[in-house]
Design a protein around this motif. Structure first.
Motif, PDB file in Angstrom:
ATOM      1  N   UNK A  12      50.060  58.650  41.436  1.00 33.77           N
ATOM      2  CA  UNK A  12      50.851  59.736  42.011  1.00 33.77           C
ATOM      3  C   UNK A  12      50.340  61.005  41.359  1.00 33.77           C
ATOM      4  N   UNK A  13      50.671  62.148  41.900  1.00 34.81           N
ATOM      5  CA  UNK A  13      50.190  63.403  41.328  1.00 34.81           C
ATOM      6  C   UNK A  13      50.670  63.546  39.885  1.00 34.81           C
ATOM      7  N   UNK A  14      49.756  63.929  39.014  1.00 34.45           N
ATOM      8  CA  UNK A  14      50.091  64.222  37.627  1.00 34.45           C
ATOM      9  C   UNK A  14      49.372  65.500  37.231  1.00 34.45           C
ATOM     10  N   UNK A  15      50.104  66.476  36.767  1.00 33.03           N
ATOM     11  CA  UNK A  15      49.502  67.738  36.331  1.00 33.03           C
ATOM     12  C   UNK A  15      49.750  67.930  34.846  1.00 33.03           C
ATOM     13  N   UNK A  16      48.807  68.644  34.200  1.00 31.33           N
ATOM     14  CA  UNK A  16      48.935  68.902  32.771  1.00 31.33           C
ATOM     15  C   UNK A  16      48.580  67.721  31.896  1.00 31.33           C
ATOM     16  N   UNK A  17      47.726  66.808  32.388  1.00 27.88           N
ATOM     17  CA  UNK A  17      47.373  65.619  31.607  1.00 27.88           C
ATOM     18  C   UNK A  17      46.158  65.872  30.721  1.00 27.88           C
ATOM     19  N   UNK A  18      45.960  64.959  29.790  1.00 30.11           N
ATOM     20  CA  UNK A  18      44.913  65.124  28.780  1.00 30.11           C
ATOM     21  C   UNK A  18      43.540  65.301  29.400  1.00 30.11           C
ATOM     22  N   UNK A  19      43.122  64.311  30.215  1.00 32.19           N
ATOM     23  CA  UNK A  19      41.756  64.350  30.736  1.00 32.19           C
ATOM     24  C   UNK A  19      41.578  65.383  31.828  1.00 32.19           C
ATOM     25  N   UNK A  20      42.660  65.790  32.503  1.00 29.82           N
ATOM     26  CA  UNK A  20      42.516  66.848  33.500  1.00 29.82           C
ATOM     27  C   UNK A  20      42.335  68.212  32.851  1.00 29.82           C
ATOM     28  N   UNK A  21      42.570  68.317  31.559  1.00 36.83           N
ATOM     29  CA  UNK A  21      42.124  69.508  30.838  1.00 36.83           C
ATOM     30  C   UNK A  21      40.761  69.253  30.203  1.00 36.83           C
ATOM     31  N   UNK A  22      40.635  68.174  29.429  1.00 31.32           N
ATOM     32  CA  UNK A  22      39.426  67.986  28.629  1.00 31.32           C
ATOM     33  C   UNK A  22      38.184  67.871  29.507  1.00 31.32           C
ATOM     34  N   UNK A  23      38.259  67.111  30.594  1.00 32.52           N
ATOM     35  CA  UNK A  23      37.072  66.939  31.429  1.00 32.52           C
ATOM     36  C   UNK A  23      36.702  68.226  32.149  1.00 32.52           C
ATOM     37  N   UNK A  24      37.651  68.847  32.835  1.00 27.47           N
ATOM     38  CA  UNK A  24      37.329  70.029  33.638  1.00 27.47           C
ATOM     39  C   UNK A  24      36.905  71.203  32.772  1.00 27.47           C
ATOM     40  N   UNK A  25      37.368  71.262  31.523  1.00 25.47           N
ATOM     41  CA  UNK A  25      37.020  72.378  30.639  1.00 25.47           C
ATOM     42  C   UNK A  25      35.758  72.139  29.823  1.00 25.47           C
ATOM     43  N   UNK A  26      35.468  70.875  29.469  1.00 26.27           N
ATOM     44  CA  UNK A  26      34.340  70.614  28.573  1.00 26.27           C
ATOM     45  C   UNK A  26      33.233  69.787  29.211  1.00 26.27           C
ATOM     46  N   UNK A  27      33.536  69.025  30.247  1.00 24.17           N
ATOM     47  CA  UNK A  27      32.534  68.161  30.848  1.00 24.17           C
ATOM     48  C   UNK A  27      32.418  66.800  30.201  1.00 24.17           C
ATOM     49  N   UNK A  28      33.151  66.554  29.104  1.00 27.75           N
ATOM     50  CA  UNK A  28      33.149  65.224  28.502  1.00 27.75           C
ATOM     51  C   UNK A  28      33.925  64.254  29.368  1.00 27.75           C
ATOM     52  N   UNK A  29      33.379  63.065  29.572  1.00 27.66           N
ATOM     53  CA  UNK A  29      34.076  62.069  30.377  1.00 27.66           C
ATOM     54  C   UNK A  29      35.495  61.856  29.844  1.00 27.66           C
ATOM     55  N   UNK A  30      36.464  61.709  30.747  1.00 27.11           N
ATOM     56  CA  UNK A  30      37.848  61.511  30.323  1.00 27.11           C
ATOM     57  C   UNK A  30      38.560  60.505  31.206  1.00 27.11           C
ATOM     58  N   UNK A  31      39.273  59.555  30.572  1.00 27.02           N
ATOM     59  CA  UNK A  31      39.986  58.503  31.291  1.00 27.02           C
ATOM     60  C   UNK A  31      41.336  58.237  30.634  1.00 27.02           C
TER      61      UNK A  31
END
Length: 833
Positions: free
Chosen positions: A511-530
């Motif tokens: 379901x939609x989730x906003x403000x999550x860990x990897x949705x910041x870390x990946x989009x901001x740094x490019x490091x893979x996030x899961x």
């Protein structure tokens, strides 16, 4: 009474709204014992919480106190001066010797907190674990509180606890899931294309769900009984099991003080391989958050190796996540000594583990009684942190473990990161389980992870949760197209899922989730996030199944025989060690010179949803990424993330290779099936087969199957089933006269549209569906954004900048920056122009 000349830390504590003012008394026989300063002439590396040690034991000082209340004891330690040291604290019942509370973080900032009864005699024990600090300041408070779950003066409360239940709510599409999230119920992470599991704490929750119009079925009518049964099973398992197959051999869930103590013990025993550290921001309750780093020559953090970060317990009640993280620490340490592959991987990477991100919330959940009724005072099922400032004024008083709002107070740390913050998938209500907080990164827990990721080249990030058996990847919001890395993201997620038997999917498919860990870390740094959602059966199921079986890949875990989460973690580590999965900078630099990469940028949040349903403009959040490499002389190789952050790099898609398939009309068979409210248990339905074609004839990026009928008072449901009988998509909403089931990039093959006659407005005059069609669209082409650069600087041993360059590097690419620390590098660039 205590003499005024002795100056102990005796504070009058007013627990507003939950108790009365209480003055702590120290019942100690001597003047020295009454002092507020603990002293030990030498450090002894031992557990302070294992047992109450005799007076005058080396490395130990103690006080005896008597509780004057039915309530809480808080035993705090603080450093007496700036001398480096590590003191721990533990509280024991004097009569039985049983441990009451403990704290074993790094340094001397400690909080041991638990429930006591009036007249209970206690021993407060301080232990000098390491360092030069011969003393530490002790503060002991008693807080009177009303019993958990009973009415609090001035605050309405239920007179009796209600029975919580777990239900399965049918959700036809993403819109339904977002509507369900907006109801303010406790929505679990267990969901699929057709429904979501939801916890109902009582009659009020049931009424909210019933009034919403959603259909649901009860999966577990008594979660309290399940919680008590799980606690009993854990005791029985520990009694009959001396050691498990886990790397640590552990048989029971740890307490916070055990996590902290084990990390610093591993560091003490493996000084070149393991280093424990404290994250920069204490929690709301003043507790330090501890992590551990594992690498060859671990002290040299600026060695240029890729960083693999695993963290857990953003959500307090999700105990197995912390256990898996801690077992991974033991896996790496033990494997470095005994496993050739792990030793090689550790040598090529740096591994950071933070087992308990939300230290306040976890400690409260772990120490609470096993109620499991999900009521306001069910602290065992607390999800959020201990932030009180966003609550209404009457709920801000009291400590987190016992306050007028109970477990409802706090912010969900995994909705507080900047990635798409403020959008769908989080609530604006302070009491909601997915409350997003006052602003992006408003919480110390998320600021800790932000600063850790921003200061290191974290090429791989895995955050652990429970429960639903999922490996989730970005994006978390349905309306956000996947990144250009989608094929690689999916491949790595699928690989991990092949080990633990979980389902690999984008986060929004849950379901939609906003403000999550990897949705910041990946989009901001490019490091893979899961995100990995561990297990299928509860937030903290029995240890034997939720930890041992899931980690090792043993029955009844879905990863039985496949390697389990241990194998999945190794897949992530292998990916971190693979140069094609990140970027690499090479060049030459004199020994001792410092190379630094810098990037600063702003990223908008989602349009910010307001409590009244309106939307405010996005907030622009500034991030700064700074990482360093210390040159060893001559050639260097530096594993980094791509210079262009995925947020601006573009979106994944593919160019159409053929036209889309022509629309298909679905013929309505003769007759009308009987009403059926129990599908798929009752298979009564109409079935219309159709074919989806594939390359080279057609290229379908999307198919939408739609059926219509006369009135919204009638309800037909639509399911699409593939040739194996698996439901691949569905649409089962109510209050409409149409259903549309959508499938993206559908594989070629034979499919069946299943039409279920859920309800007829007037059975005597059948409102049959009359028009059905499958409509196809071409795939969406990719989009590409601008390239971004790092600013690379080089400083000599005096700290003077002697080199400067802009560096562009893509994933999988190696860029040679040359002799960036010398004037010759500038001259070389000039000759190339």
């Amino acid at each position: 009474m205590v003499s005024s000349q002795r100056k102990p830390v005796l504070r009058a504590v007013l627990a507003v709204g939950i108790g009365s003012a209480v003055v702590v008394g120290l019942t100690t026989p001597t003047s020295a014992a009454a002092e507020n300063v603990l002293r030990a002439d030498r450090a002894v590396a031992r557990s302070c919480f294992a047992s109450a040690l005799p007076a005058r034991t080396p490395g130990v000082d103690r006080r005896e106190v008597t509780s004057t209340v039915d309530g809480l004891i808080q035993a705090r330690l603080a450093a007496k001066d700036k001398t480096a040291g590590d003191w721990d604290v533990a509280v024991f019942d004097k009569t039985t010797g049983k441990l009451v509370a403990a704290s074993a973080a790094l340094g001397s900032r400690e909080l041991a907190e638990s429930f006591v009864v009036k007249g209970q005699q206690l021993v407060v024990q301080g232990c000098r674990y390491a360092g030069d600090a011969r003393s530490a300041v002790l503060g002991v408070d008693f807080l009177a509180i009303t019993p958990q779950g009973t009415p609090t003066p001035g605050v309405a409360a239920k007179t009796a606890p209600e029975q919580a239940e777990l239900v399965r709510v049918a959700t036809a599409d993403q819109q339904d899931k977002n509507k369900l999230l907006g109801l303010g119920l406790d929505v679990t992470e267990k969901a699929d294309a057709t429904g979501v599991d939801v916890v109902l704490a009582g009659a009020d929750d049931r009424k909210v769900l019933q009034d919403s119009g959603f259909r649901f079925e009860v999966l577990n009518p008594d979660l309290s009984a399940t919680s008590r049964d799980n606690a009993r099973k854990d005791v029985e398992f520990a009694e009959r099991t001396k050691v498990t197959g886990l790397p640590s051999g552990r048989t029971t869930y740890r307490h916070l003080w055990e996590y902290d103590f084990e990390m610093k013990e591993l560091a003490r025993k493996n000084p070149g391989l393991v280093q424990a550290f404290t994250l920069p921001h204490p929690t709301v309750e003043g507790v330090d958050v501890v992590g551990v780093e594992i690498a060859a020559n671990v002290a040299n953090k600026a060695d240029g190796k890729p960083v693999n970060l695993l963290m857990a317990t953003h959500h307090a009640r999700e105990w197995p996540s912390a256990e898996h993280a801690m077992e991974w620490v033991y896996e790496l340490v033990d494997g470095y000594a005994h496993d050739t592959e792990i030793r090689d991987l550790v040598k090529r990477t740096r591994n950071i583990v933070v087992p308990v991100v939300n230290a306040d919330g976890f400690s409260i959940s772990r120490e609470a009684e096993p109620k499991g009724d999900f009521s306001r005072f069910d602290y065992e099922m607390k999800r959020k942190n201990c932030q009180a400032s966003d609550s209404p004024e009457q709920y801000r008083t009291g400590v987190c473990k016992a306050n007028p709002a109970g477990a409802q107070r706090g912010t969900d740390p995994n909705r507080n990161y900047a990635g798409f913050w403020g959008g769908a998938g989080a609530t604006t209500s302070w009491s909601g389980e997915t409350f997003r907080g006052a602003a992006p990164f408003s919480e110390p827990e998320t600021r800790n992870i932000r600063e850790l990721v921003s200061a290191r080249q974290v090429t791989n990030l895995l955050t652990l949760h429970t429960y639903s058996g999922l490996v989730l990847r970005v994006p978390g919001v349905f309306g956000t197209r996947p990144p250009l890395d989608e094929p690689a993201n999916k491949a790595l997620g699928d690989l991990m899922a092949s080990r633990n038997g979980y389902t690999s999917q984008p986060s929004w498919a849950l379901y939609d989730t906003s403000g999550t860990t990897e949705d910041w870390s990946y989009w901001a740094t490019g490091g893979y996030g899961y995100t990995m959602e561990i297990g299928l059966d509860g937030f903290h199921p029995p240890y034997e199944t939720g930890v041992v079986a899931e980690y090792l890949g043993q029955a009844p875990a879905p990863g039985a025989g496949k390697g389990g989460n241990r194998a999945a973690f190794l897949d992530m580590l292998r990916n971190a060690a693979t140069p094609a999965a990140h970027s690499t900078l090479t060049g030459t630099a004199p020994r001792g010179y410092e190379l630094a990469l810098h990037k600063s940028f702003q990223t908008p949040t989602s349009p910010v949803r307001q409590p009244d349903g309106s939307t405010a403009p996005p907030i622009y959040v500034q991030d700064t990424l700074d990482s360093k490499l210390t040159a060893t002389g001559g050639k260097f190789s530096w594993a980094v993330n791509p210079s262009t952050r995925p947020y601006v790099a573009g979106r994944y898609g593919r160019e159409p290779q053929a036209p889309p398939q022509q629309s298909i009309q679905l013929a309505n068979p003769a007759g009308v099936p009987a009403e059926n409210t129990r599908f798929p248990v009752d298979q009564t339905a109409e079935r219309i087969p159709f074919t989806i074609k594939g390359m080279p004839e057609v290229d379908n990026g999307k198919v939408a199957v739609t059926v219509d009928w006369g009135t919204t008072a009638t309800d037909w449901d639509l399911y699409i089933v593939d040739a194996s009988g698996q439901t691949v998509t569905s649409s089962a909403s109510g209050g409409t006269n149409t259903e549309t089931a959508v499938l993206y990039d559908p594989p070629a093959g034979e499919y069946t549209a299943v039409l279920v006659n859920f309800h007829q407005a007037d059975p005597s005059v059948v409102d049959d569906w009359g028009r059905g069609r499958a409509q196809f669209e071409s795939p969406v082409p990719p989009t590409y954004g601008p390239k971004e650069s790092y600013t690379l600087t080089c400083k000599d041993r005096r700290g003077k900048i002697v080199g400067l360059a802009d560096v562009y590097v893509d994933r999988g690419q190696t860029v040679d920056v040359g002799a960036v620390c010398t004037d010759s590098a500038r001259e070389t660039k000039a000759r190339k122009k």
